[in-house]
Design a protein around this motif. Sequence first.
Motif, PDB file in Angstrom:
ATOM      1  N   TYR A 459      74.003 -29.063  71.957  1.00  0.00           N
ATOM      2  CA  TYR A 459      73.106 -28.318  72.840  1.00  0.00           C
ATOM      3  C   TYR A 459      71.668 -28.415  72.338  1.00  0.00           C
ATOM      4  CZ  TYR A 459      77.527 -26.406  74.455  1.00  0.00           C
ATOM      5  OH  TYR A 459      78.792 -26.280  74.944  1.00  0.00           O
ATOM      6  N   PHE A 460      70.752 -28.525  73.300  1.00  0.00           N
ATOM      7  CA  PHE A 460      69.337 -28.557  72.926  1.00  0.00           C
ATOM      8  C   PHE A 460      68.527 -27.773  73.950  1.00  0.00           C
ATOM      9  CE2 PHE A 460      69.436 -31.954  76.025  1.00  0.00           C
ATOM     10  CZ  PHE A 460      68.186 -31.921  76.621  1.00  0.00           C
ATOM     11  N   ALA A 461      67.360 -27.340  73.513  1.00  0.00           N
ATOM     12  CA  ALA A 461      66.398 -26.672  74.396  1.00  0.00           C
ATOM     13  C   ALA A 461      65.057 -27.359  74.221  1.00  0.00           C
ATOM     14  CB  ALA A 461      66.284 -25.190  74.054  1.00  0.00           C
ATOM     15  N   ALA A 462      64.375 -27.615  75.320  1.00  0.00           N
ATOM     16  CA  ALA A 462      63.096 -28.322  75.267  1.00  0.00           C
ATOM     17  C   ALA A 462      61.972 -27.405  75.719  1.00  0.00           C
ATOM     18  CB  ALA A 462      63.145 -29.566  76.148  1.00  0.00           C
ATOM     19  N   GLY A 463      60.862 -27.486  74.999  1.00  0.00           N
ATOM     20  CA  GLY A 463      59.701 -26.666  75.332  1.00  0.00           C
ATOM     21  C   GLY A 463      58.511 -27.082  74.500  1.00  0.00           C
ATOM     22  N   ASP A 464      57.501 -26.209  74.442  1.00  0.00           N
ATOM     23  CA  ASP A 464      56.265 -26.575  73.761  1.00  0.00           C
ATOM     24  C   ASP A 464      56.126 -25.969  72.370  1.00  0.00           C
ATOM     25  OD1 ASP A 464      55.941 -23.956  74.446  1.00  0.00           O
ATOM     26  OD2 ASP A 464      53.974 -24.190  75.396  1.00  0.00           O
ATOM     27  N   SER A 465      57.098 -25.152  71.931  1.00  0.00           N
ATOM     28  CA  SER A 465      56.953 -24.471  70.655  1.00  0.00           C
ATOM     29  C   SER A 465      58.325 -24.114  70.088  1.00  0.00           C
ATOM     30  CB  SER A 465      56.107 -23.198  70.830  1.00  0.00           C
ATOM     31  OG  SER A 465      56.275 -22.313  69.749  1.00  0.00           O
ATOM     32  N   ILE A 466      58.533 -24.415  68.822  1.00  0.00           N
ATOM     33  CA  ILE A 466      59.798 -24.075  68.161  1.00  0.00           C
ATOM     34  C   ILE A 466      59.999 -22.561  68.172  1.00  0.00           C
ATOM     35  CG2 ILE A 466      61.016 -24.059  65.954  1.00  0.00           C
ATOM     36  CD1 ILE A 466      61.030 -26.784  67.204  1.00  0.00           C
ATOM     37  N   ASP A 467      58.966 -21.818  67.866  1.00  0.00           N
ATOM     38  CA  ASP A 467      59.085 -20.355  67.820  1.00  0.00           C
ATOM     39  C   ASP A 467      59.433 -19.788  69.191  1.00  0.00           C
ATOM     40  OD1 ASP A 467      58.491 -20.366  65.138  1.00  0.00           O
ATOM     41  OD2 ASP A 467      56.349 -19.998  65.428  1.00  0.00           O
ATOM     42  N   ARG A 468      58.802 -20.296  70.225  1.00  0.00           N
ATOM     43  CA  ARG A 468      59.071 -19.802  71.573  1.00  0.00           C
ATOM     44  C   ARG A 468      60.499 -20.152  71.989  1.00  0.00           C
ATOM     45  NH1 ARG A 468      55.475 -18.873  75.786  1.00  0.00           N
ATOM     46  NH2 ARG A 468      53.842 -20.098  74.773  1.00  0.00           N
ATOM     47  N   LEU A 469      60.923 -21.362  71.689  1.00  0.00           N
ATOM     48  CA  LEU A 469      62.270 -21.794  72.055  1.00  0.00           C
ATOM     49  C   LEU A 469      63.336 -20.949  71.359  1.00  0.00           C
ATOM     50  CD1 LEU A 469      61.795 -25.675  71.919  1.00  0.00           C
ATOM     51  CD2 LEU A 469      62.324 -24.333  73.947  1.00  0.00           C
ATOM     52  N   ALA A 470      63.075 -20.605  70.095  1.00  0.00           N
ATOM     53  CA  ALA A 470      64.056 -19.827  69.325  1.00  0.00           C
ATOM     54  C   ALA A 470      64.279 -18.448  69.934  1.00  0.00           C
ATOM     55  CB  ALA A 470      63.596 -19.703  67.881  1.00  0.00           C
ATOM     56  N   GLN A 471      63.300 -17.937  70.677  1.00  0.00           N
ATOM     57  CA  GLN A 471      63.409 -16.603  71.262  1.00  0.00           C
ATOM     58  C   GLN A 471      63.889 -16.610  72.709  1.00  0.00           C
ATOM     59  OE1 GLN A 471      59.716 -14.423  70.629  1.00  0.00           O
ATOM     60  NE2 GLN A 471      59.385 -15.493  68.691  1.00  0.00           N
ATOM     61  N   MET A 472      64.088 -17.787  73.266  1.00  0.00           N
ATOM     62  CA  MET A 472      64.533 -17.853  74.657  1.00  0.00           C
ATOM     63  C   MET A 472      65.915 -17.219  74.816  1.00  0.00           C
ATOM     64  SD  MET A 472      63.343 -21.672  75.864  1.00  0.00           S
ATOM     65  CE  MET A 472      64.484 -21.594  77.243  1.00  0.00           C
ATOM     66  N   PRO A 473      66.118 -16.423  75.848  1.00  0.00           N
ATOM     67  CA  PRO A 473      67.409 -15.743  76.040  1.00  0.00           C
ATOM     68  C   PRO A 473      68.599 -16.695  76.064  1.00  0.00           C
ATOM     69  CG  PRO A 473      65.756 -14.849  77.525  1.00  0.00           C
ATOM     70  CD  PRO A 473      65.133 -16.033  76.880  1.00  0.00           C
TER      71      PRO A 473
END
Length: 671
Positions: A459-473
Amino acid sequence: MRKFKTESKKLLDLMINSIYTNKEIFLRELISNASDAVDKLYFRSLVDDEVQINRADLAITVAYDKDARTVTISDNGIGMDKDELDKNLGTIAHSDSFEFKANQAAADADESAEDQEGLADKTAQDIADVDIIGQFGVGFYSAFMVGKKVRVVSRAYGSDEAWAWESDGVDGYDIKAAERDTHGTDVTVYLKDNDGDEYYDTYASESGLKNLIKRYSNYVRYPINMEVEKTRELPKPDDAGDDYKPQFENYTELETINSMIPIWKRKKSEVSDEEYNEFYKTDFHDFEDPARTISLHAEGTLTYDALMFVPSHAPYDMWSKDYKKGLALYSSGVLIMEKCEELVPDYFNFMRGVVDSADLTLNISRETLQHNSQLRAIGRRLEKKIKSELENMLEDDREAYEKFYKEFGRTLKYGVYSSYGMAKSTLENLLLFYSAKQKKMITLEEYVADAPAEAEAIYFAAGDSIDRLAQMPIVTTVLAKGYDVLLCDENVDEFCMMALQSYSSDKVVTFDDEGNQEEPKQFAIKNVGGEDLGLTTEEEKKEAEEATEANSGLFDAMREALGGKVEKVVVSTRLTDAPVVLTTEGAVSLQMAQIFKQQPGGDAETPDVHIVMEVNPKHSVFDVLKKAHEDGDSDKVSKYTGILYDQALLVEGLPIDNPLEFSQAIASLMQ
């Protein structure tokens, strides 16, 4: 004057104006010819006891005269008599070097096994070292690209006579008796007048000639000497007072310009790391030591030496359109191409280094190859070597590899994507991604090794920031179920993951019902923001479907309030704390659509993205929405839906369409 034949005259014009694309290589060609002449004399001394020479005395000299505007290349090689001058220089494209090679090959074939063995015992290594560079017989005529006249004075070894060949490269040539103290050849080029952008004076200067020698002929096996200007301080007179100012004088000194023995020809055990580092920094204009040095000697159909370097940092222009990849290509120590692109694939475009082979099939100008299949064969071998060395770095020095990956990881990931997955087997085990669970960079192999036994996907999540991705619900939900999530914050990451599609590990295998080992287990690669993640039970799916059906009226109102921004609104099976989450159906995710939009003309090129709003039925906001819908308060439903949609976008790190409207909706509800 002896006239060139009509055909020869046309061919000479072709030599001068068409075959060579770079005027400055005339010096490379003349030095290569001089090296051949010295090689021929040295070879004769090995097989003929009457030829007595000292190899240490063999050399090439380059001189210039600013006032006369001439450049002279001299050697003390085998030289030519009158007939040889006429044959070699008066006949266009006649190669004395090629003839020498052919005659020697025939002589070798005719020798008896006993003679061959005796010769081998005497001079085997010395003969192997002789490497005649020229083969086409046209390199000499490159001198007319920069010269309006060329004069050649030569004296054959063992002869008392010297002869001069002279031509303006137009109608014909003269051969006359001349004077030369010893055997060898002088080639003097009388430079053309400067004209517009063509500034020929640079070839009659110390700096200009030294630069060309170092660039193209640095590894010719014989010394290339030049008289260079130097300055020294004069001794201080004994009676000098306190106000004495140092006095200087200029003088000239014979200096060897070329390195002669290429560092890549030396055994790796005989070269120190410091020497490799210094060569890299000097030849490739870097201020830091390389991260890795790779040396390779290959023998077979193609024999070649390669010396490659993994830089410790990316060049400033690596991502510009002007950046050009490639390794320097040499043939017998003579530079053929400064950057040969065929030797490295795009995903290893950061590599620097040289490849040297005497087996390359060069074209008539020695600037390119006749058979690119040779380059492709070398390139395939180099690719495997680079991959192996990077894998060793990953295994043996993780800290160094992670530093390398920070500089060049994007290139590797782009290689997977741009090759449409064809480079997957080469690159997949070199990739690193940030683990939300382990909180460090890990490989795909390390991901599956740490995954639960029942895991079927990465599983992976893509976005602009590691910190922001880690907090995604959605990320915290997957983590809560015991599965790791790779957090991808570069815009190429999701494209790379799509190209990979799946990953199989030899260390994780499956077994049949009888306990027999089957193929390595395949792990699908899934975006947590995509469709079914395979983490929901059939019972949970059924409950969600029933809840969606039961609230179809509310969900239709919400979808209508968003004006077509979402494909549908459904009950979520993956949320715990957040009220809503935006997912997509199909291959295009929200983040990918945003990347397309950011490209030039992005609005027109952005593919359709099918957004699904998933609602958490256990969240208190859902109860508020249900009540507003039951009370017939469509305005409140609309405002709540718009706020939830924009909040979900912000959580994803994506921009909202109308920040002012979002702010006003919140203020209205607060009142």
